[in-house]
Design a protein around this motif. Structure first.
Motif: not given
Length: 247
Positions: A126-127, A130, A217-218
């Motif tokens: 996910n990073r 984002d 996510y995020g």
């Protein structure tokens, strides 16, 4: 091996690092109606070589790896002087975005043609969406705001993940081939071309969309991604395209 006369005179003739200049003989090269001097040396006869060093990695092992591929739009049509500027600035921008995302690539980026490849074993996928992509968008827009004429750039970006083989030299496998297929697809190129206001176009694989994007996510908004079918050599694959906004 053949070298230019300039390289011979500036390096080899001075016996740099033990090179024997007498092993190179002068020739005249003719190509495309032009003639110019060069130097040629035949390879030494093969010698018995020691066995390769032992490695804990085996080419039969599979590793789950996340991939970030980045390419510059219309890089091949730029003058050589501009190409060097773009490549240098691209590395700086991606490095800054990676540091902002708090992730660490396995090794320095691999340059393949005009593109850069970053591999992230064990990194939260996910990073890479984002905060990495928004950070890269900001870096790119900041660069373009002060870039020299003709040195502006827009990017095609692919985020993918999959099982790759690894030997003592590098990772390889069909998942990596697919990621490059997405990066160089007409569909991704057309999306960037059709939106001249966009600094970059992002394409994610089915694995990334299914495992990350659709869960939101995020700050990831699944509604900002639209599905696409990309024809590759081995058949059609599913992917999703995103045109990120600076934030």
């Amino acid at each position: 091996m053949i070298v230019s006369e300039y390289l011979y005179e500036s390096v080899i003739a001075h016996a740099a690092r033990g090179i024997d200049p007498s092993r190179f003989r002068q020739i005249l090269v003719k190509t495309n109606g032009l003639s110019f001097p060069a130097r040629i040396r035949l390879a030494d006869p093969p010698q018995a070589s020691p066995p390769p060093p032992k490695t804990s990695l085996d080419s039969g092992d599979l590793h789950h790896v996340s991939m970030l591929l980045v390419d510059i739009e219309n890089h091949g049509t730029r003058p050589d002087k501009i190409k060097g500027v773009l490549r240098t600035e691209l590395r700086h921008m991606v490095t800054a975005a990676i540091e902002h995302a708090g992730v660490t690539p396995l090794q320095p980026p691999e340059a393949a043609g005009d593109s850069l490849r970053y591999l992230f074993p064990g990194t939260p996928k996910n990073r890479l969406i984002d905060p990495l992509i928004p950070a890269l968008t900001r870096e790119l827009m900041a660069y373009n705001s002060s870039a020299l004429p003709g040195a502006h750039m827009r990017l095609r970006v692919v985020v993918d993940s999959g099982e790759l083989f690894r030997d003592e030299y590098d990772f390889f496998g069909s998942a990596l081939n697919d990621a490059y297929g997405l990066l160089n697809s007409d569909l991704l190129r057309d999306n960037l071309r059709q939106h001249p206001e966009q600094p970059l176009a992002l394409m994610v694989s089915h694995e990334i969309h299914d495992g990350v994007v659709r869960h939101g996510y995020g700050a990831i908004d699944p509604d900002e991604y639209f599905p696409a079918t990309v024809p590759l050599k081995q058949g059609e694959v599913s992917a999703w395209v995103h045109l990120p906004r600076a934030r």
